[in-house]
Design an enzyme around this catalytic site. Sequence first.
Site, short mmCIF file in Angstrom:
data_model
loop_
_atom_site.label_atom_id
_atom_site.label_comp_id
_atom_site.label_asym_id
_atom_site.label_seq_id
_atom_site.Cartn_x
_atom_site.Cartn_y
_atom_site.Cartn_z
N SER A 191 -46.01 -12.12 60.89
CA SER A 191 -45.80 -12.33 59.45
C SER A 191 -44.72 -13.37 59.14
O SER A 191 -44.69 -13.90 58.04
CB SER A 191 -45.44 -11.01 58.78
OG SER A 191 -44.24 -10.50 59.33
N HIS A 219 -51.55 -8.38 58.87
CA HIS A 219 -51.65 -9.66 58.16
C HIS A 219 -52.91 -10.44 58.52
O HIS A 219 -53.08 -11.58 58.09
CB HIS A 219 -50.41 -10.52 58.44
CG HIS A 219 -49.18 -10.02 57.74
ND1 HIS A 219 -48.88 -10.34 56.42
CD2 HIS A 219 -48.21 -9.18 58.15
CE1 HIS A 219 -47.76 -9.74 56.08
NE2 HIS A 219 -47.33 -9.02 57.11
N LYS A 251 -51.88 -4.37 52.10
CA LYS A 251 -51.72 -5.81 51.92
C LYS A 251 -53.01 -6.39 51.34
O LYS A 251 -53.26 -6.21 50.16
CB LYS A 251 -51.27 -6.44 53.23
CG LYS A 251 -49.85 -5.99 53.58
CD LYS A 251 -49.25 -6.67 54.78
CE LYS A 251 -47.79 -6.28 54.92
NZ LYS A 251 -47.49 -5.52 56.13
C1 LIG Z 1 -46.70 -4.39 56.53
C2 LIG Z 1 -46.88 -4.10 57.97
C3 LIG Z 1 -46.99 -2.78 58.43
C4 LIG Z 1 -46.78 -1.59 57.54
O1 LIG Z 1 -47.84 -1.39 56.67
P1 LIG Z 1 -47.62 -0.42 55.41
O2 LIG Z 1 -49.00 -0.08 54.99
O3 LIG Z 1 -46.85 -1.18 54.40
O4 LIG Z 1 -46.87 0.78 55.90
C5 LIG Z 1 -47.25 -2.59 59.78
N1 LIG Z 1 -47.35 -3.63 60.62
C6 LIG Z 1 -47.24 -4.90 60.22
C7 LIG Z 1 -47.39 -6.01 61.20
C8 LIG Z 1 -46.99 -5.18 58.88
O5 LIG Z 1 -46.86 -6.44 58.48
#
Ligand SMILES: *Cc1c(COP(=O)(O)O)cnc(C)c1O
Length: 405
Positions: A191, A219, A251
Site C-alpha cells: 500500500s 489493495h 476498501k
Molecule cells: C487495510 C488492510 C488490512 C485491514 O483491512 P480492514 O478490513 O480495514 O481490517 C489488512 N491488510 C492490508 C494489506 C490492508 O491494507
Amino acid sequence: MPGNEFFAQKLEAMKAAGSLRVFPIVQSEQGGHFTVDGGAYLNLCSNNYVGLAAHPRVKQAAQEAIEKYGVGTTSVRALIGTNPLHLELEASLARFKHTEDAVVFTSGYLANLAAIQTVVGRGDIVISDELNHASIIDAVALAKVDRKVIYAHNDTAGLRAKFPEIRALQETPKADGSRPVTVIVTDGVFSMDGDLAPLPELLEIAKELDAFLIVDDAHGEGVVGDHGRGAIDHFGLHGHENIIEVGTLSKAFGVVGGFVTGPKSLAEFLRQKARQFLFTNALSIPDTAALIESVKILEESDALVKTLWANAAILKEGLRAAGFDTGRSETPITPVMVGEESVARAFAKELKAEGVLVTPIVFPMVAQGAARIRLIPSAAHTPEDMRFAVDKITAVGRRLNVLSP
Ligand SMILES: *Cc1c(COP(=O)(O)O)cnc(C)c1O
C-alpha cells in the site's frame, strides 16, 4: 496513580514527541469529492478504488435488507447469528475469486488473524516480507509463531539464499514431535508503494518448500486482475490448493469486513476453528447485503475498474511529465516521492489549502528519507479531477522545490 492522570501523562508525552494523531471528520459521502472538517476537497486519500462506498445500488441493497431482516445479528455465526445473506456473500466471493469457498469476517484485520492463527502456531514457520501489513505482524504474534524468517521486500533471490536456514527449521520437529507447517505470507499489493508481490516466484518457492502461500490482497481486490478479481487473477494463479487468499471488504468493496478464500476444506476448517469466527459477532445485515451488491457490480462489468485505471494513468503520466518520481508503483496507488518528512507534511498541508486532500506518508510507515505523499485515484473521479490534481501538485511541488522551479 489516578486513571485520568495515568493516561493524560502518556498523551502529553506523545504530544511532546509530535506523534499525537488528529482524526479528520468526513461530513459527506465518500466520493471523488467530499467534505472534511467543514471544507470541500478533491479526495485522493480514500481506498474507495471503484467508487462503491456510496454507490446507489449498494446503498439500496443495504436499505432493502434492513427492511427485511433488521440490522444486527445479535450472536456469533456459530450460534444463531448466521443469516442467508452471509452464505450468499460467501458464495459470491468464492465465485468472484474463482475459488471453492470463502469465509467472511468483520474486518480484514480479523481475516488475517484467522488465516494465520488457524494454520500455524508454536513451532511452525512463517516466512514474511519485511513490508507486510501490521495485521499480518499481529497475526504472527498472536499465533505464537517462534520460527520467523523475514525476507527483504519482494526479494525472492534473498529468500532463496535463506533456504538452508529454512530447511534446518523444517527438519527440527515441533515439541509434539510433528513436522512444522511452513507458510509464506505477503501482501498482494503493497500500500505504500503500489507495487505487486512476485506471486509466481513465491508460489514456486512455496512448492519447493512444501509451504502454504498466504496472500493478503487488501489493495489488489477491485483493482488488479480481470474485473478486479485481485493479484492471484492478475498472475493467472487460480486453483492452486496451497494458496490461501485473504481479503478486505473495507476498501474497493466499499463497506467493511474481510474474508479468507481457498479450497473448500480450508473454509470449513476456519468455520470450525477460527476464534475470529467463533467468538465475535457476524457482519451486520446492511453491510452483508451491501457487499453482495458490490461483488455483483464488479462481476457484471469491468467498467468501473477500467475507469479507475484510466484515471490513474492520467494522474501518473501527468505527474511524471511534470518531473515527479512516482516510485515503483504498478497499480493506481501513486506515491510522489519527496524524501524529507517535513516536506511530505508541508506538501499535504499546501495541497489541502488548494482543495486537494492527500496522505503524507512518513517514518515509521516508510523508511527515513523515503517520505512521500500518496495519491489514491478512484473510479469516482473524472479525468478533469485528475488534471486538476496534477496542476495543483505541480504548483506545490515547484513551491517546495520538489521540482526545479
Ligand atoms: C487495510 C488492510 C488490512 C485491514 O483491512 P480492514 O478490513 O480495514 O481490517 C489488512 N491488510 C492490508 C494489506 C490492508 O491494507
